[in-house]
Write a protein that holds these residues in place. Structure first.
Motif, mmCIF file in Angstrom:
data_model
loop_
_atom_site.group_PDB
_atom_site.id
_atom_site.type_symbol
_atom_site.label_atom_id
_atom_site.label_comp_id
_atom_site.label_asym_id
_atom_site.label_seq_id
_atom_site.Cartn_x
_atom_site.Cartn_y
_atom_site.Cartn_z
ATOM 1 N N GLY A 73 -34.043 -62.623 9.728
ATOM 2 C CA GLY A 73 -33.381 -62.529 11.023
ATOM 3 C C GLY A 73 -34.297 -61.946 12.080
ATOM 4 O O GLY A 73 -35.334 -61.359 11.773
ATOM 5 N N ASN A 88 -30.979 -65.253 14.340
ATOM 6 C CA ASN A 88 -29.830 -64.651 13.675
ATOM 7 C C ASN A 88 -28.681 -65.627 13.440
ATOM 8 O O ASN A 88 -28.108 -65.661 12.345
ATOM 9 C CB ASN A 88 -29.332 -63.442 14.474
ATOM 10 C CG ASN A 88 -30.326 -62.298 14.453
ATOM 11 O OD1 ASN A 88 -31.044 -62.109 13.475
ATOM 12 N ND2 ASN A 88 -30.392 -61.541 15.533
ATOM 13 N N THR A 92 -28.621 -68.221 9.974
ATOM 14 C CA THR A 92 -27.472 -67.913 9.122
ATOM 15 C C THR A 92 -26.576 -69.143 8.953
ATOM 16 O O THR A 92 -26.085 -69.410 7.848
ATOM 17 C CB THR A 92 -26.671 -66.742 9.709
ATOM 18 O OG1 THR A 92 -27.534 -65.606 9.827
ATOM 19 C CG2 THR A 92 -25.484 -66.390 8.822
ATOM 20 N N SER A 111 -26.667 -57.350 7.502
ATOM 21 C CA SER A 111 -26.425 -57.247 8.936
ATOM 22 C C SER A 111 -26.998 -55.927 9.433
ATOM 23 O O SER A 111 -28.065 -55.505 8.979
ATOM 24 C CB SER A 111 -24.923 -57.372 9.221
ATOM 25 O OG SER A 111 -24.666 -57.430 10.606
ATOM 26 N N TYR A 138 -29.471 -58.579 20.359
ATOM 27 C CA TYR A 138 -29.561 -58.378 18.913
ATOM 28 C C TYR A 138 -28.173 -58.168 18.310
ATOM 29 O O TYR A 138 -27.775 -58.872 17.372
ATOM 30 C CB TYR A 138 -30.452 -57.172 18.620
ATOM 31 C CG TYR A 138 -30.503 -56.794 17.158
ATOM 32 C CD1 TYR A 138 -31.117 -57.628 16.224
ATOM 33 C CD2 TYR A 138 -29.928 -55.604 16.705
ATOM 34 C CE1 TYR A 138 -31.156 -57.285 14.883
ATOM 35 C CE2 TYR A 138 -29.978 -55.249 15.367
ATOM 36 C CZ TYR A 138 -30.585 -56.097 14.459
ATOM 37 O OH TYR A 138 -30.626 -55.765 13.124
ATOM 38 N N ARG A 142 -26.028 -60.773 15.940
ATOM 39 C CA ARG A 142 -25.698 -60.309 14.590
ATOM 40 C C ARG A 142 -24.201 -60.444 14.327
ATOM 41 O O ARG A 142 -23.773 -60.783 13.222
ATOM 42 C CB ARG A 142 -26.135 -58.863 14.409
ATOM 43 C CG ARG A 142 -27.609 -58.665 14.139
ATOM 44 C CD ARG A 142 -27.997 -59.198 12.786
ATOM 45 N NE ARG A 142 -29.347 -58.821 12.411
ATOM 46 C CZ ARG A 142 -29.933 -59.187 11.279
ATOM 47 N NH1 ARG A 142 -29.287 -59.945 10.422
ATOM 48 N NH2 ARG A 142 -31.171 -58.819 11.011
ATOM 49 N N ALA A 145 -23.395 -64.034 13.688
ATOM 50 C CA ALA A 145 -23.858 -64.405 12.344
ATOM 51 C C ALA A 145 -22.863 -63.930 11.288
ATOM 52 O O ALA A 145 -22.568 -64.661 10.323
ATOM 53 C CB ALA A 145 -25.237 -63.805 12.082
#
Length: 328
Positions: A73, A88, A92, A111, A138, A142, A145
């Protein structure tokens, strides 16, 4: 049982792949750089190269494995949204699709505790609820994802998500190296009163949590788990411990949070206007990290993953310092 570890050329993925090999597991790895996984291949890992941003590559690396540990990631607090989305979310999505098409039994997704936001102080944070809005790319990507991973659980894939606090140990190239570089440049200052407590995660403890996630039964599935050492310490005590170990001057200057944050705002604005948008010397996220409390409630992991952190922060920092001195 064969497992696939993505992101094995990075810090966390590489450390877990090595740990899994030491436990006698059949390990396949994928990473961006073949040279960075050569030590894993020597220990018996199978390396399949390729960019997981390509759905066909992601499907190929999932063929014939029972469990995927997805550590790959994009990381950091600065950059273009599309880069974080690609690193990310898209990666995923491709791994999830590869798992479903190749009938992988379980997906363990790494994560981050960064999902809990950047408030002024976060103590004993539990896994829910998450903030409604995220202030950096970020954390936002995340969270998306994670949604992709949990969505796959509805199609029969066994899924678990781990959210570690900042990870410490040999191989860390981002967290403590950033403070070390700022001190070498004479820019490191204690933001606030220096008493803010934070929870770190020894990479050894994270390895133990990831290993447990491979074998837990059905009642543990479909959930997110906080992972930390469970022993918060004053952040600046930890930073200055590393400085002493590396024979660098300790941070002794103090800076008020307000002016530090204002400087970061100006630095970010200047870099946004600069061609290429280089990373600023100071960011709002870094200022908040340096002055706020941030601790996790790891009760759920203790209960369902039988998670028992065994390595204390100081041992993890000793390991980091020995590695740093040997590699620089």
């Amino acid at each position: 049982m064969r497992i696939l570890v993505t992101g094995a050329s990075g810090f966390i993925g590489g450390r877990f792949a090595r740990f899994a090999l030491e436990q006698g597991l059949d390990v396949r790895v994928n990473g961006r750089r073949a040279d960075a996984v050569a030590h894993l291949v020597k220990r018996g890992a199978q390396f399949i190269p390729g960019d997981l941003g390509n759905a066909e590559v992601a499907r190929r690396v999932c063929q014939g494995v029972d469990i995927v540990v997805h550590c790959a990631g994009a990381v950091g607090t600065w950059g273009h949204y599309q880069d974080f989305h690609q690193g990310n979310v898209v990666l995923t999505e491709n791994i999830v699709e590869g798992c479903l098409k190749e009938h992988v039994r379980r997906l363990v997704h790494l994560s981050s505790a960064a999902l809990y936001g950047d408030g002024p102080g976060l103590l004993d944070v539990r896994e829910a609820p998450l903030p409604r809005r995220f202030h950096d790319h970020y954390a936002a990507t995340r969270q998306v994802a994670e949604q992709k991973v949990f969505g796959a659980g509805e199609f029969g894939l066994e899924v678990l998500v781990l959210r570690p606090s900042p990870v410490v140990g040999a191989g860390d190239t981002r967290l403590f190296p950033a403070w070390i570089e700022r001190q070498r440049q004479g820019r490191l200052a204690i933001v606030g009163n220096g008493l803010n407590k934070v929870d770190f995660t020894s990479v050894h403890n994270l390895n133990g949590a990831l290993l447990s996630a491979l074998f837990v039964d059905a009642q543990a599935l479909g959930q997110a788990y906080n992972i930390g050492n469970g022993q918060p310490v004053p952040l600046w005590d930890a930073i200055n411990y590393v400085m002493r170990r590396l024979q660098l001057p300790q941070a002794t200057r103090y800076r008020a949070p307000g002016p530090a944050y204002a400087r970061a705002v100006l630095a970010e604005a200047a870099c946004l206007a600069w061609p290429g948008q280089p990373e600023p010397r100071s960011t709002r996220a870094a200022v908040k990290r340096d002055c706020r409390d941030f601790t996790l409630d790891i009760g759920r992991a203790r209960q369902h993953l039988d998670y028992r952190p065994k390595t204390c922060l100081w041992s993890a920092l000793d390991e980091f310092c020995a590695w740093w001195q040997a590699s620089t």
